[in-house]
Scaffold this motif. Structure first.
Motif, PDB file in Angstrom:
ATOM      1  N   VAL A 168       7.104   3.191  -5.616  1.00 36.06           N
ATOM      2  CA  VAL A 168       6.531   4.539  -5.672  1.00 36.06           C
ATOM      3  C   VAL A 168       5.124   4.463  -6.272  1.00 36.06           C
ATOM      4  CG1 VAL A 168       6.796   6.871  -6.619  1.00 36.06           C
ATOM      5  CG2 VAL A 168       8.829   5.527  -6.031  1.00 36.06           C
ATOM      6  N   CYS A 169       4.147   5.100  -5.615  1.00 33.71           N
ATOM      7  CA  CYS A 169       2.777   5.082  -6.140  1.00 33.71           C
ATOM      8  C   CYS A 169       2.682   5.968  -7.377  1.00 33.71           C
ATOM      9  CB  CYS A 169       1.803   5.581  -5.075  1.00 33.71           C
ATOM     10  SG  CYS A 169       0.107   5.637  -5.683  1.00 33.71           S
ATOM     11  N   PRO A 170       2.198   5.418  -8.500  1.00 33.44           N
ATOM     12  CA  PRO A 170       2.093   6.213  -9.725  1.00 33.44           C
ATOM     13  C   PRO A 170       1.026   7.308  -9.619  1.00 33.44           C
ATOM     14  CG  PRO A 170       1.140   4.029 -10.057  1.00 33.44           C
ATOM     15  CD  PRO A 170       1.790   4.023  -8.707  1.00 33.44           C
ATOM     16  N   VAL A 171       0.101   7.178  -8.689  1.00 39.03           N
ATOM     17  CA  VAL A 171      -0.978   8.166  -8.561  1.00 39.03           C
ATOM     18  C   VAL A 171      -0.509   9.398  -7.794  1.00 39.03           C
ATOM     19  CG1 VAL A 171      -3.353   8.578  -7.776  1.00 39.03           C
ATOM     20  CG2 VAL A 171      -2.671   6.290  -8.563  1.00 39.03           C
ATOM     21  N   ASP A 172       0.187   9.165  -6.682  1.00 36.78           N
ATOM     22  CA  ASP A 172       0.513  10.304  -5.813  1.00 36.78           C
ATOM     23  C   ASP A 172       1.994  10.392  -5.433  1.00 36.78           C
ATOM     24  OD1 ASP A 172       0.817   8.353  -3.696  1.00 36.78           O
ATOM     25  OD2 ASP A 172      -1.373   8.295  -3.652  1.00 36.78           O
ATOM     26  N   GLY A 173       2.808   9.440  -5.918  1.00 44.91           N
ATOM     27  CA  GLY A 173       4.238   9.538  -5.664  1.00 44.91           C
ATOM     28  C   GLY A 173       4.712   9.165  -4.266  1.00 44.91           C
ATOM     29  N   THR A 174       3.796   8.702  -3.407  1.00 44.33           N
ATOM     30  CA  THR A 174       4.236   8.318  -2.059  1.00 44.33           C
ATOM     31  C   THR A 174       4.794   6.887  -2.090  1.00 44.33           C
ATOM     32  OG1 THR A 174       2.062   7.463  -1.390  1.00 44.33           O
ATOM     33  CG2 THR A 174       2.474   9.805  -0.995  1.00 44.33           C
ATOM     34  N   PRO A 175       5.594   6.513  -1.075  1.00 45.61           N
ATOM     35  CA  PRO A 175       6.206   5.179  -1.046  1.00 45.61           C
ATOM     36  C   PRO A 175       5.162   4.051  -0.972  1.00 45.61           C
ATOM     37  CG  PRO A 175       7.203   6.605   0.616  1.00 45.61           C
ATOM     38  CD  PRO A 175       6.033   7.346   0.055  1.00 45.61           C
ATOM     39  N   VAL A 214       0.827  -1.212   0.000  1.00 47.17           N
ATOM     40  CA  VAL A 214       0.000   0.000   0.000  1.00 47.17           C
ATOM     41  C   VAL A 214       0.858   1.258   0.000  1.00 47.17           C
ATOM     42  CG1 VAL A 214      -1.987  -1.030   1.177  1.00 47.17           C
ATOM     43  CG2 VAL A 214      -0.154  -0.034   2.523  1.00 47.17           C
ATOM     44  N   CYS A 215       0.307   2.317  -0.611  1.00 43.27           N
ATOM     45  CA  CYS A 215       1.004   3.606  -0.545  1.00 43.27           C
ATOM     46  C   CYS A 215       0.461   4.377   0.657  1.00 43.27           C
ATOM     47  CB  CYS A 215       0.804   4.398  -1.840  1.00 43.27           C
ATOM     48  SG  CYS A 215      -0.737   5.326  -1.888  1.00 43.27           S
ATOM     49  N   GLN A 216       1.024   5.543   0.910  1.00 42.08           N
ATOM     50  CA  GLN A 216       0.606   6.299   2.094  1.00 42.08           C
ATOM     51  C   GLN A 216      -0.811   6.856   1.957  1.00 42.08           C
ATOM     52  OE1 GLN A 216       3.758   9.120   2.809  1.00 42.08           O
ATOM     53  NE2 GLN A 216       5.092   7.550   3.697  1.00 42.08           N
ATOM     54  N   GLN A 217      -1.308   6.922   0.717  1.00 41.44           N
ATOM     55  CA  GLN A 217      -2.676   7.412   0.519  1.00 41.44           C
ATOM     56  C   GLN A 217      -3.671   6.257   0.440  1.00 41.44           C
ATOM     57  OE1 GLN A 217      -3.298  10.719   0.516  1.00 41.44           O
ATOM     58  NE2 GLN A 217      -1.107  11.067   0.781  1.00 41.44           N
ATOM     59  N   GLY A 218      -3.187   5.036   0.645  1.00 40.20           N
ATOM     60  CA  GLY A 218      -4.105   3.904   0.706  1.00 40.20           C
ATOM     61  C   GLY A 218      -4.366   3.189  -0.604  1.00 40.20           C
ATOM     62  N   HIS A 219      -3.657   3.543  -1.668  1.00 39.96           N
ATOM     63  CA  HIS A 219      -3.814   2.771  -2.909  1.00 39.96           C
ATOM     64  C   HIS A 219      -3.196   1.399  -2.697  1.00 39.96           C
ATOM     65  CE1 HIS A 219      -3.904   7.007  -4.576  1.00 39.96           C
ATOM     66  NE2 HIS A 219      -5.078   6.506  -4.897  1.00 39.96           N
ATOM     67  N   ILE A 220      -3.905   0.383  -3.191  1.00 41.62           N
ATOM     68  CA  ILE A 220      -3.475  -0.986  -2.915  1.00 41.62           C
ATOM     69  C   ILE A 220      -2.884  -1.637  -4.162  1.00 41.62           C
ATOM     70  CG2 ILE A 220      -4.273  -3.275  -2.183  1.00 41.62           C
ATOM     71  CD1 ILE A 220      -6.440  -1.789  -0.553  1.00 41.62           C
ATOM     72  N   TYR A 221      -1.743  -2.263  -3.983  1.00 40.54           N
ATOM     73  CA  TYR A 221      -1.069  -2.959  -5.079  1.00 40.54           C
ATOM     74  C   TYR A 221      -0.711  -4.376  -4.655  1.00 40.54           C
ATOM     75  CZ  TYR A 221      -0.678   1.821  -6.689  1.00 40.54           C
ATOM     76  OH  TYR A 221      -0.985   3.094  -7.071  1.00 40.54           O
ATOM     77  N   THR A 222      -0.253  -5.168  -5.627  1.00 40.35           N
ATOM     78  CA  THR A 222       0.202  -6.524  -5.349  1.00 40.35           C
ATOM     79  C   THR A 222       1.705  -6.557  -5.589  1.00 40.35           C
ATOM     80  OG1 THR A 222      -1.920  -7.298  -6.150  1.00 40.35           O
ATOM     81  CG2 THR A 222      -0.213  -8.950  -5.934  1.00 40.35           C
TER      82      THR A 222
HETATM   83 ZN   LIG Z   1      -1.098   6.151  -3.932  1.00 39.88          ZN
END
Ligand SMILES: [Zn+2]
Length: 217
Positions: free
Chosen positions: A144-151, A126-134
């Motif tokens: 790095v989250c492609p949406v918001d750039g957070t780790p 997960v990124c710091q904004q809560g986007h979930i990945y595998t």
């Molecule tokens: Zn994100």
């Protein structure tokens, strides 16, 4: 009107199914977390006590939780459409108490094998904004989250050890609560393996079939 209790291991996709079922049956999805937040926000008598308990970092005792649920069940949406209760009961004591304050039509167990949910959760990032990945996703690999750039990282809660501990607790307590519903003739176990649409249709037909049969008898 439909009154369901939803069971499922963490990672079984219960949240997704709960919102699809809620839309389908027009019954509000009532999760314990939301209910507690609402009670605190509304500043009801019990909400004020809940706030003190949560502020102290303590667990909300069963009696208090039951009061919160009772308040929630009195709302118009529940009176008209029923409910999908998620996150309560977790123990047999809570199950018995619940059946004293409301009728439950069915307790649905969304059944996904332990090994599968363990894989699912421990591969989650997960990124710091809560986007979930595998773990295999580009975002997880690049970190790095492609949406918001957070780790993008693995949460401490999602490590195999942490997940196994929660699954064990589920097995010990919640399985007994489910067995109690079963002894009351209220348990419906549905295979939760598959894509969300497939599982949803499986759930709806199992629920409808069971409730139709109950109505006939
Ligand atoms: Zn994100």
């Amino acid at each position: 009107m439909i009154r369901l209790v939803l069971f499922g291991r963490q990672g079984a996709g219960k949240g997704t199914q709960a919102s699809m079922l809620s839309e389908h049956y027009k019954a509000p999805h009532i999760s314990t977390g939301d209910m507690l937040r609402e009670a605190v926000a509304e500043g009801t008598a019990v909400g004020t006590r809940v706030r003190a308990i949560l502020d102290a970092g303590e667990l909300v005792p069963d009696e208090t939780m039951l009061e919160v649920i009772k308040d929630r069940l009195d709302h118009d949406d529940v009176q008209q459409h029923g409910f999908l209760l998620d996150g309560f009961p977790r123990t047999v004591g809570q199950a018995k108490s619940l059946l004293k304050i409301t009728v439950v039509d069915l307790a649905v167990d969304l059944d996904v094998p332990e090994g599968l949910v363990l894989d699912r959760i421990s591969s989650r990032r997960v990124c710091q904004q809560g986007h979930i990945y595998t773990v295999g996703d580009h975002a997880a690999q690049s970190g790095v989250c492609p949406v918001d750039g957070t780790p993008v990282v693995q949460r401490d809660d999602d490590t195999p050890d942490a997940v196994t501990a929660r699954l064990d607790a589920y097995k010990v307590k919640t399985a007994v609560a489910m067995a109690y519903f079963d002894s009351q003739g209220l348990l419906l176990t549905v295979d939760g393996v598959g894509d969300p649409e497939t599982v949803f249709h499986r759930l709806v037909s199992a629920i409808d079939e069971r409730l139709d049969n109950d109505a006939r008898w």
